[in-house]
Design a protein around this motif. Structure first.
Motif, PDB file in Angstrom:
ATOM      1  N   ASP A 250       0.872  -1.314   0.251  1.00  0.00           N
ATOM      2  CA  ASP A 250       0.282   0.772  -0.237  1.00  0.00           C
ATOM      3  C   ASP A 250       0.769   1.608   0.117  1.00  0.00           C
ATOM      4  O   ASP A 250       0.223   2.296  -0.642  1.00  0.00           O
ATOM      5  CB  ASP A 250      -1.071   0.222   1.215  1.00  0.00           C
ATOM      6  N   LYS A 251       1.810   0.847   0.834  1.00  0.00           N
ATOM      7  CA  LYS A 251       2.773   2.266   1.197  1.00  0.00           C
ATOM      8  C   LYS A 251       3.485   2.468  -0.181  1.00  0.00           C
ATOM      9  O   LYS A 251       3.982   3.417  -1.156  1.00  0.00           O
ATOM     10  CB  LYS A 251       4.008   2.217   2.440  1.00  0.00           C
ATOM     11  N   GLN A 252       4.112   2.053  -1.303  1.00  0.00           N
ATOM     12  CA  GLN A 252       4.926   1.944  -2.369  1.00  0.00           C
ATOM     13  C   GLN A 252       3.161   2.337  -3.155  1.00  0.00           C
ATOM     14  O   GLN A 252       4.253   3.142  -3.917  1.00  0.00           O
ATOM     15  CB  GLN A 252       4.980  -0.146  -2.787  1.00  0.00           C
ATOM     16  N   SER A 253       2.804   1.858  -3.904  1.00  0.00           N
ATOM     17  CA  SER A 253       1.352   2.012  -4.337  1.00  0.00           C
ATOM     18  C   SER A 253       1.188   3.632  -4.561  1.00  0.00           C
ATOM     19  O   SER A 253       1.066   4.369  -5.592  1.00  0.00           O
ATOM     20  CB  SER A 253       0.193   1.687  -4.168  1.00  0.00           C
ATOM     21  N   GLU A 254       1.645   4.180  -3.206  1.00  0.00           N
ATOM     22  CA  GLU A 254       1.259   5.843  -2.111  1.00  0.00           C
ATOM     23  C   GLU A 254       1.953   6.550  -3.285  1.00  0.00           C
ATOM     24  O   GLU A 254       1.912   7.654  -3.869  1.00  0.00           O
ATOM     25  CB  GLU A 254       0.716   5.935  -1.445  1.00  0.00           C
ATOM     26  N   ILE A 255       3.199   5.941  -3.193  1.00  0.00           N
ATOM     27  CA  ILE A 255       4.572   6.771  -3.629  1.00  0.00           C
ATOM     28  C   ILE A 255       4.534   6.344  -4.491  1.00  0.00           C
ATOM     29  O   ILE A 255       4.820   8.060  -5.751  1.00  0.00           O
ATOM     30  CB  ILE A 255       5.578   6.509  -3.240  1.00  0.00           C
ATOM     31  N   ILE A 256       4.166   5.732  -5.297  1.00  0.00           N
ATOM     32  CA  ILE A 256       4.062   5.620  -6.578  1.00  0.00           C
ATOM     33  C   ILE A 256       2.998   6.796  -7.431  1.00  0.00           C
ATOM     34  O   ILE A 256       3.504   7.411  -8.405  1.00  0.00           O
ATOM     35  CB  ILE A 256       3.592   4.240  -7.355  1.00  0.00           C
ATOM     36  N   ALA A 257       2.164   6.404  -7.124  1.00  0.00           N
ATOM     37  CA  ALA A 257       0.843   7.665  -7.537  1.00  0.00           C
ATOM     38  C   ALA A 257       1.014   9.143  -7.171  1.00  0.00           C
ATOM     39  O   ALA A 257       1.446  10.013  -7.946  1.00  0.00           O
ATOM     40  CB  ALA A 257      -0.094   6.835  -6.575  1.00  0.00           C
TER      41      ALA A 257
END
Length: 330
Positions: A250-257
């Motif tokens: 979830d944190k990876q996805s947030e940063i990528i977005a």
């Protein structure tokens, strides 16, 4: 020789500064933040009267990092407030002041070159090269996602961390073709330290010594900061490589977005004299992997963060508020 180092925070600049400070010909002290200010390069007569001013009236960083004033009074530089002020008033140029400022510490170490490392220096690389004779710049970089993950772990908000990386790294890339600029990747420094440091020494025209890679207690100037995975005064290690992948999905996805939404706008490109408008552009230049965004739910949050940050800068009198450099794209 005058050496300025900078880049985004959490790219290993403290590690590299400690390594170079172990060279007998180089003195590298604590961060002064002075070289990250635009005023000393453009109007020294005005700047020298504000050297010790703190708070709202203190000189402001030129880049995105919010910091007022300087940190010139440190034990290792051997200056007291009154003496520093008296010396500054007699100097006619910024380079003249810098040379006198570093002279005491250099004499104590018997060094012949000085190095100043503040990550925010990156925004002023261009002005340093224009104003200082025999100037050398070291731009240290790191994988953007690992860097942002590290900055967040140190307490930086996501929006702020991405903007710091984007603008500082873009500023370093903007001067990278200058023969007096050397770019260092954190990944190379930690995976292949001997070759990387030897190349830096060649760039600086100093002799490489193996002992530069070995921590020496009397030359350790930077303590471990909150959020670092290891003390950068210890032996060189690479356990911070791949830090992004250690985060939750979830944190990876947030940063990528968030990374995919944040760009430098036209005003920012002109104000900072840079060409890279996104971290995607940076990844192409520095050969890092870029992750495409498939999550657009963070757009409204970033728009709000941008609005709050802009007004914070305007209220505090930062030019980066007037020339606000960031846009949020859909």
């Amino acid at each position: 020789m005058h050496i300025l180092m900078g880049g985004s925070g959490s790219t290993g600049s403290s590690l590299l500064k400690n390594i170079l400070n172990r060279h007998p010909d180089i003195f590298a002290g604590g961060e002064t933040t002075l070289f990250a200010k635009l005023l000393p390069y453009q109007n020294w007569e005005k700047a020298k009267r504000k050297l010790e001013t703190k708070g709202m009236k203190g000189m402001k960083n030129h880049g995105f990092h919010l910091y007022n004033g300087t940190r010139l009074i440190q034990n290792e530089y051997l200056w007291k407030e009154g003496a520093l002020k008296s010396m500054a008033i007699t100097t006619k140029t910024f380079p003249e002041f810098a040379n006198q400022y570093f002279a005491k510490a250099m004499a104590k170490k018997n060094a012949i070159h000085w190095l100043e490392k503040t990550p925010a220096n990156a925004a002023c690389f261009k002005y340093f090269l224009e104003n200082f004779d025999d100037a050398k710049v070291i731009h240290i970089t790191r994988n953007p996602y690992d860097t942002i993950a590290s900055l967040i772990n140190r307490g930086y908000p996501l929006y702020y961390a991405i903007c710091i990386y984007l603008l500082n790294t873009s500023s370093g890339i903007a001067v990278s073709k200058n023969i007096n600029v050397h770019t260092v990747k954190y990944e190379n420094l930690t995976n292949n330290p001997k070759e990387t440091v030897s190349n830096i020494c060649d760039f600086l025209n100093v002799t490489y010594h193996d002992k530069m890679l070995i921590p020496q207690g009397d030359n350790i100037l930077v303590p471990k900061l909150k959020g670092w995975q290891y003390d950068e005064t210890e032996a060189i290690g690479n356990k911070s490589i791949g830090r992004f992948k250690k985060l939750s999905q979830d944190k990876q996805s947030e940063i990528i977005a968030a990374v995919d939404h944040i760009n430098v706008n036209t005003k920012g490109l002109k104000y900072y004299n840079i060409d890279c408008k996104s971290i995607k552009d940076i990844c192409k230049v520095l050969d890092y992997k870029y992750y495409n965004n498939e999550n657009h739910t963070i757009y409204k949050i970033l728009k709000s963060d941008r609005r709050i940050d802009k007004w914070k800068r305007i209220i505090r009198g930062y030019q980066s508020g007037i020339h606000y450099p960031i846009e949020i794209r859909k």
